[in-house]
Design a protein around this motif. Structure first.
Motif, short mmCIF file in Angstrom:
data_model
loop_
_atom_site.label_atom_id
_atom_site.label_comp_id
_atom_site.label_asym_id
_atom_site.label_seq_id
_atom_site.Cartn_x
_atom_site.Cartn_y
_atom_site.Cartn_z
N SER A 291 0.65 3.96 -2.94
CA SER A 291 0.42 5.38 -2.66
C SER A 291 1.48 6.26 -3.31
CB SER A 291 0.41 5.59 -1.14
OG SER A 291 0.30 6.97 -0.82
N ALA B 232 -5.06 0.74 3.11
CA ALA B 232 -4.08 1.80 3.32
C ALA B 232 -4.39 2.62 4.57
CB ALA B 232 -4.02 2.71 2.10
N CYS C 218 0.83 -1.21 0.00
CA CYS C 218 0.00 0.00 0.00
C CYS C 218 0.86 1.26 0.00
CB CYS C 218 -0.94 0.01 1.21
SG CYS C 218 -2.33 -1.13 1.10
N VAL D 38 -8.61 -1.13 -1.54
CA VAL D 38 -7.20 -0.75 -1.39
C VAL D 38 -7.08 0.43 -0.44
CG1 VAL D 38 -5.23 0.29 -2.60
CG2 VAL D 38 -6.42 -1.67 -3.60
#
Length: 225
Positions: free
Chosen positions: A120, A151, A116, A147
């Motif tokens: 990002s 995160a 994650c 997702v």
């Protein structure tokens, strides 16, 4: 369709994944990406709005000179193959994230934290386009839901509202949806490509991402693909 990964020339075998993993671990600094994070980064770029060239993403992965030319060529070749394998897997609906493990009282468990974090950072490389489309089209936000939940749960993203920690079952369910999410996001940008106006606006308003990143998480050194 189930295509054996060994049939894909671009795919890394277990030995090559281990080799790349060991190189990254031997050269990791505070906040640098490990193999799971690199896979997340490249995955975000693979399904993103416009191409990001290697000269843009390599500085997110490599942070010091190579010991020699042979080592450099080998690492770059492995990274290129890893990058190519993501598109190959997406093409045949066989994508799987590379995940880290964290040690718990009950033993090692799979963790999406590194993946994650990389995902990002991949979005950050085209932040203007992603942010504008996420603000303008709730469909994209909905597609990314699992997702984003992972995160936020891992502390990679901050939630606007109070966020209740995912249960183990909810975490596993979100994790299982990652391949579907990436396939859907890939199709979304293909069906709704970034316009020239969006690209121009994004270039003008592109800002440096928040330099504050979560502290690196302890990982056991394993990878799963």
């Amino acid at each position: 369709m189930n295509t054996p990964k060994t049939d894909w020339p671009s795919s890394l075998d277990d030995r090559e994944l281990e080799e790349l993993d060991q190189y990254l671990r031997a050269h990791v600094g505070d906040g640098d990406l490990l193999l799971d994070g690199v896979h997340g980064l490249l995955s975000a770029l693979a399904v993103g709005p416009i191409q990001v060239l290697p000269e843009e993403w390599l500085p997110e992965v490599l942070h010091e000179p190579f010991a020699d030319e042979a080592e450099g060529n080998r690492v770059l070749a492995l990274l290129a193959k890893l990058n190519d394998s993501i598109n190959a897997e997406l093409d045949v609906d066989a994508y799987e994230p590379i995940l880290g493990e964290v040690d718990t009282d009950a033993g090692p468990v799979l963790s999406a934290a590194g993946w994650c974090e990389g995902f990002s950072r991949g979005i950050d490389l085209r932040a203007g386009l992603w942010e504008k489309r996420l603000a303008d089209d709730p469909q994209l936000m909905e597609l990314l839901g699992p997702v984003m939940a992972l995160a936020v749960d891992e502390g990679i993203l901050n939630a606007d509202a109070e966020f209740e920690k995912l249960s183990d079952d909810e975490y596993d369910e979100c994790l299982a949806q990652v391949p579907t999410v990436l396939g859907a996001v890939n199709q979304y940008w293909s069906a709704h490509p970034a316009t020239e106006a969006e690209i121009e606006a994004a270039v003008k308003t592109e800002t440096v991402s928040d330099p504050q990143t979560p502290p690196p998480r302890q990982r056991s050194g394993h990878w799963v693909h």
